[in-house]
Design an enzyme around this catalytic site. Sequence first.
Site, PDB file in Angstrom:
ATOM      1  N   SER A 320       0.808  -1.208   0.000  1.00 29.47           N
ATOM      2  CA  SER A 320       0.000   0.000   0.000  1.00 29.47           C
ATOM      3  C   SER A 320       0.851   1.272   0.000  1.00 29.47           C
ATOM      4  CB  SER A 320      -0.960  -0.039   1.198  1.00 29.47           C
ATOM      5  OG  SER A 320      -1.962   0.935   1.063  1.00 29.47           O
ATOM      6  N   LYS A 345      -1.034  -4.007  -3.166  1.00 28.21           N
ATOM      7  CA  LYS A 345      -2.307  -3.435  -2.708  1.00 28.21           C
ATOM      8  C   LYS A 345      -2.428  -2.040  -3.296  1.00 28.21           C
ATOM      9  CE  LYS A 345      -4.996  -2.149   1.375  1.00 28.21           C
ATOM     10  NZ  LYS A 345      -5.083  -0.701   1.085  1.00 28.21           N
ATOM     11  N   GLN A 349      -8.227   3.570   1.104  1.00 29.38           N
ATOM     12  CA  GLN A 349      -9.351   3.570   2.038  1.00 29.38           C
ATOM     13  C   GLN A 349      -9.424   4.908   2.771  1.00 29.38           C
ATOM     14  OE1 GLN A 349      -7.190   0.701   1.952  1.00 29.38           O
ATOM     15  NE2 GLN A 349      -8.752  -0.014   0.511  1.00 29.38           N
TER      16      GLN A 349
END
Length: 500
Positions: A320, A345, A349
């Site tokens: 991420s 990833k 979010q």
Amino acid sequence: MLLRGRTVLGLMAGTAVVACAATVGVLSWTNETPLWSAARTQHVQTDDSPASRPGHGLWDERQWDKLDKALALIGSKALQTPDGDKLLDGAIKGIVGALSDPYSDYIPSKEADKYTDKLRGTFSGIGAKLEPDGDLFVVVDLMKDSPAERAGLRLKDVLLSVNGQSLSGLSLEEATAKVRGPKGTKAKLVVRRPGTEAPLHLELVREVLDYKTVGSELGADGVGRLWISSFTFDTGERVAQELEKLEAGGMKALVLDVRHNPGGVLASVLDVASQFVPGGRTIVVYASADGVQQPEKATGEPERGKPYPVVVLIDHETASAAEILAGALKMTIGATLVGETTYGKGTVQISYEDLGDGSLVKLTVSKWLLPDGTSIDRRGVRPDAEVVQPDYFAAVRLTRGQVLKQDQIGDEVRNLQLLLAGAGCPADRQDGYFSEGTREAVAKFQRLSGLPETGAVDDATAERLEAASFAAKQDEAHDKQWQEAHALALQAAGVGGKAR
């Protein structure tokens, strides 16, 4: 990667509003106490257009009626007296869960503080962060030098039980509460590891943990090492402080270590990247559901970066936000990536606090792309120099209360063989069969450690063996990825290093 916000937009608005309006106001159609206090009709606008209704048209009247009837049945027929707050939390969690997105979640108010513990200070536990995956919980973050890391727990491990109590079907709060506990108490974990048939049994002792996300050191040769274990709210500030110390010491090249880094807060990775990337250059591009792309650019002075070369250490557990940093530094300042292909990833979010009671709705709102528009989702960022660690880096703690001896077979024996290699007493094989050569290796280790030379592994031998193997993994001389990164940093700085 995680953002926090107070404004609900797009799909999130619909979902969050549905979560509130669909579950805030349905009366039980009986003479009993209503489950919830307000009627749904109070939240429906007079305009019948989809945009004016709760949920922005995600549900029609038939679906609202179905929900009304289900709550009426619960209120009038359920043997147990319904708890309105529990039903409300369960309804919202179910709605978010129905998105079938492993990164979206609803965190009730009583869990919200624990959810952000690692961003705010110290706590007592094992140093592993969990995220729900269906009815189970997956390890998504490990604190550096924590009981979890020392025991060999790894990212993507699935925790099945703690101290004999299954985690299946629990809420995140309940699972986290079972893993955490007072300092000095034991947490006996049963773990399922991808690619391993038999469950692993790990016994850890809880500690008070200070979630330190950044650290650095400067070698005598002028190569600095800066590690970032995750991106919290103050990571950018901490990185700036560490860089100032390294640069004041005369650093000639930097190795930036983001191995085992699962990502974290978006603003922090942008702050960190902006300390290396000249102002105005793109760090990351966000792609929304409607296809709109929004670049995020480095702040600061244009065309002003660092005067020294940067090498970035990555592995399969770099994810991420950490992948954003690695990819951005490679594409904007020519940083060299060393290690293994990252996790992959590529979604963003946002954690929303719009429900009014301290609870959180965390939703995936967009994808992120590298500066050139490349998506790494499920593919990861590839290193320029691929380096795989020795096999014993994958070893974990042995199960307590058993004795491993000759002619036994299985994953426990293979793990023993990996530990022996890490401790400097390799066996003749690593396939999970306790051979005569394995017995001799155990006896040798026991002799060198001052233990009874039995050739079998009891708890005392296991504890000593794990400590020796963990110490070997902490020794930079055994870290092949670090050795490669260090040599390339020296070479890039013009002070030596191997030619490639």
